[in-house]
Design an enzyme around this catalytic site. Structure first.
Site, PDB file in Angstrom:
ATOM      1  N   TYR A 135      -2.423  -1.002  10.324  1.00 25.63           N
ATOM      2  CA  TYR A 135      -2.465  -0.902   9.118  1.00 25.63           C
ATOM      3  C   TYR A 135      -0.996  -0.744   8.416  1.00 25.63           C
ATOM      4  O   TYR A 135      -0.387  -1.218   7.542  1.00 25.63           O
ATOM      5  CB  TYR A 135      -3.680  -0.263   8.255  1.00 25.63           C
ATOM      6  N   SER A 190       0.876  -1.228  -0.052  1.00 29.32           N
ATOM      7  CA  SER A 190       0.171   0.007   0.089  1.00 29.32           C
ATOM      8  C   SER A 190       1.008   1.405  -0.035  1.00 29.32           C
ATOM      9  O   SER A 190       2.114   1.196   0.291  1.00 29.32           O
ATOM     10  CB  SER A 190      -0.885  -0.155   1.270  1.00 29.32           C
TER      11      SER A 190
HETATM   12  P1  NAD Z   1     -11.485  -6.409  -0.655  1.00 28.92           P
HETATM   13  O1  NAD Z   1     -12.060  -5.772   0.659  1.00 28.92           O
HETATM   14  O2  NAD Z   1     -12.525  -5.868  -1.723  1.00 28.92           O
HETATM   15  O3  NAD Z   1     -11.036  -7.665  -0.811  1.00 28.92           O
HETATM   16  C1  NAD Z   1     -10.373  -8.394   0.400  1.00 28.92           C
HETATM   17  C2  NAD Z   1     -10.248  -9.770  -0.066  1.00 28.92           C
HETATM   18  O4  NAD Z   1      -9.497 -10.372   1.082  1.00 28.92           O
HETATM   19  C3  NAD Z   1     -11.615 -10.594  -0.182  1.00 28.92           C
HETATM   20  O5  NAD Z   1     -11.527 -11.680  -1.215  1.00 28.92           O
HETATM   21  C4  NAD Z   1     -11.710 -11.204   1.385  1.00 28.92           C
HETATM   22  O6  NAD Z   1     -12.616 -12.451   1.033  1.00 28.92           O
HETATM   23  C5  NAD Z   1     -10.402 -11.511   1.653  1.00 28.92           C
HETATM   24  N1  NAD Z   1     -10.299 -11.667   2.883  1.00 28.92           N
HETATM   25  C6  NAD Z   1     -10.305 -10.803   3.880  1.00 28.92           C
HETATM   26  N2  NAD Z   1      -9.719 -11.387   5.270  1.00 28.92           N
HETATM   27  C7  NAD Z   1      -9.620 -12.561   4.899  1.00 28.92           C
HETATM   28  C8  NAD Z   1      -8.850 -13.815   5.493  1.00 28.92           C
HETATM   29  N3  NAD Z   1      -8.569 -13.638   6.962  1.00 28.92           N
HETATM   30  N4  NAD Z   1      -8.439 -14.820   4.844  1.00 28.92           N
HETATM   31  C9  NAD Z   1      -8.461 -14.765   3.571  1.00 28.92           C
HETATM   32  N5  NAD Z   1      -9.121 -13.951   2.876  1.00 28.92           N
HETATM   33  C10 NAD Z   1      -9.432 -12.708   3.463  1.00 28.92           C
HETATM   34  O7  NAD Z   1     -10.157  -5.468  -0.619  1.00 28.92           O
HETATM   35  P2  NAD Z   1      -9.154  -4.559  -1.788  1.00 28.92           P
HETATM   36  O8  NAD Z   1      -9.577  -3.258  -1.556  1.00 28.92           O
HETATM   37  O9  NAD Z   1      -9.282  -5.435  -3.031  1.00 28.92           O
HETATM   38  O10 NAD Z   1      -7.815  -4.975  -1.077  1.00 28.92           O
HETATM   39  C11 NAD Z   1      -6.872  -5.947  -1.475  1.00 28.92           C
HETATM   40  C12 NAD Z   1      -5.610  -5.719  -0.907  1.00 28.92           C
HETATM   41  O11 NAD Z   1      -5.035  -4.411  -1.416  1.00 28.92           O
HETATM   42  C13 NAD Z   1      -5.160  -5.609   0.600  1.00 28.92           C
HETATM   43  O12 NAD Z   1      -4.106  -6.147   1.030  1.00 28.92           O
HETATM   44  C14 NAD Z   1      -5.271  -4.008   0.656  1.00 28.92           C
HETATM   45  O13 NAD Z   1      -4.657  -3.625   2.191  1.00 28.92           O
HETATM   46  C15 NAD Z   1      -4.494  -3.786  -0.524  1.00 28.92           C
HETATM   47  N6  NAD Z   1      -4.881  -2.168  -0.785  1.00 28.92           N
HETATM   48  C16 NAD Z   1      -6.100  -1.843  -1.144  1.00 28.92           C
HETATM   49  C17 NAD Z   1      -6.144  -0.496  -1.333  1.00 28.92           C
HETATM   50  C18 NAD Z   1      -7.324   0.160  -1.915  1.00 28.92           C
HETATM   51  O14 NAD Z   1      -7.496   1.458  -2.036  1.00 28.92           O
HETATM   52  N7  NAD Z   1      -8.447  -0.562  -2.011  1.00 28.92           N
HETATM   53  C19 NAD Z   1      -5.044   0.536  -1.379  1.00 28.92           C
HETATM   54  C20 NAD Z   1      -3.719   0.072  -0.922  1.00 28.92           C
HETATM   55  C21 NAD Z   1      -3.663  -1.344  -0.591  1.00 28.92           C
END
Ligand code: NAD
Length: 259
Positions: free
Chosen positions: A155, A142
């Site tokens: 985080y 991130s």
């Molecule tokens: P999201 O909430 O859309 O998806 C998260 C996924 O993780 C889902 O498939 C959920 O089922 C799974 N998950 C949650 N807890 C879990 C567990 N205990 N075991 C297995 N699976 C689990 O999230 P996203 O926005 O697509 O984020 C994905 C990654 O990208 C994360 O690591 C997040 O920190 C990172 N990220 C996202 C953003 C953003 O703006 N969306 C920015 C920076 C980093």
């Protein structure tokens, strides 16, 4: 089909960034093991969606906060498709609160899911990569692996740790045709971000519309990145063209960390 014959495991791939990465790898011919905490029935649609992109797809329910479930996930991938040759540590959760109000259970869950899970999955997947003489590990970090924001202690800590783990394992595998890189998105419009808006609005005394605007303030482009943009970079990092890229941490953040 540049990834034909390769197998991939993508944690947290039932939605958002993980699902887009799974689709991109499948489009290039990889066999993909999807993962999440949903029961298999609830994941049937995403399995069909990823398989329709080109490669084979299956789903394993595993809670990545539990090391033994991660080991099962990697084994299920090997049993289904061989490998894994590609590991994407993507599962992640968020919680926002000042430290005195930050519940210990949330701290522990964020460290387990956003950081320790990558340690356990890499440990479980590396032997197969070493014996195949090919490995690609991508950790979805991130902009918070490079910058801090208030009220996100767990985080920011987990993502900074993930950046350090990325560099360390890149050095441990540098001579084995295994690369380890991080992608550091800024704000990407996914359910994870959508769910933060009400809390952010409440803690900062804003309407939800104002909160959305304020969140984007960090992003110099003033636009959310898309899941497809993150997935395209992940696919590039798996490709042969990226063979000499290891230990890197790529921001996709509309200029946030340039400031
Ligand atoms: P999201 O909430 O859309 O998806 C998260 C996924 O993780 C889902 O498939 C959920 O089922 C799974 N998950 C949650 N807890 C879990 C567990 N205990 N075991 C297995 N699976 C689990 O999230 P996203 O926005 O697509 O984020 C994905 C990654 O990208 C994360 O690591 C997040 O920190 C990172 N990220 C996202 C953003 C953003 O703006 N969306 C920015 C920076 C980093």
């Amino acid at each position: 089909m540049q990834f034909s014959g390769k197998s991939a495991v993508v944690t947290g791939s039932t939605s958002g960034i993980g699902l887009a990465i799974a689709k991109a790898l499948s489009t290039d011919g990889a066999s993909v093991m999807l993962n999440g905490i949903e029961e298999p029935g609830a994941a049937a649609d995403v399995v069909a969606e990823v398989a329709a992109a080109g490669g084979a797809a299956k789903y394993t329910r595993a809670d990545v906060s539990k090391p033994e479930e991660i080991q099962n996930l990697v084994k299920a991938t090997t049993d289904a498709f061989g490998g894994p040759h590609i590991l994407v540590n993507n599962a992640g959760i968020q919680y926002v609160a000042p430290i005195e109000e930050f519940p210990e259970a949330k701290w522990n869950a964020i460290i387990a899911i956003n950081l320790s899970a990558a340690f356990h999955s890499i440990k479980a997947a590396l032997p197969a990569m070493r014996s195949a003489g090919f490995g690609r590990i991508i950790n979805i970090a991130s902009a918070h692996s490079l910058r801090a924001s208030p009220n996100k202690s767990a985080y920011v800590t987990a993502k900074h740790g993930l950046a350090g783990l990325t560099k360390t394992i890149a050095l441990e595998t540098a001579r084995e045709n295994i690369t380890v890189n991080a992608i550091s998105p800024g704000y990407v419009w996914t359910p994870l971000v959508e769910e933060q808006i009400p809390d952010y609005a409440k803690s900062n005394d804003l309407t939800e519309e104002e909160a959305k605007h304020e969140i984007l303030d960090k992003q110099a482009s003033k636009e959310f990145a898309t899941v497809e943009q993150i997935a395209a970079l992940a696919a590039f990092l798996v490709s042969d063209a990226a063979e000499q890229i290891t230990g890197a941490n790529y921001p996709v953040d509309g200029g946030w960390t340039a400031q």
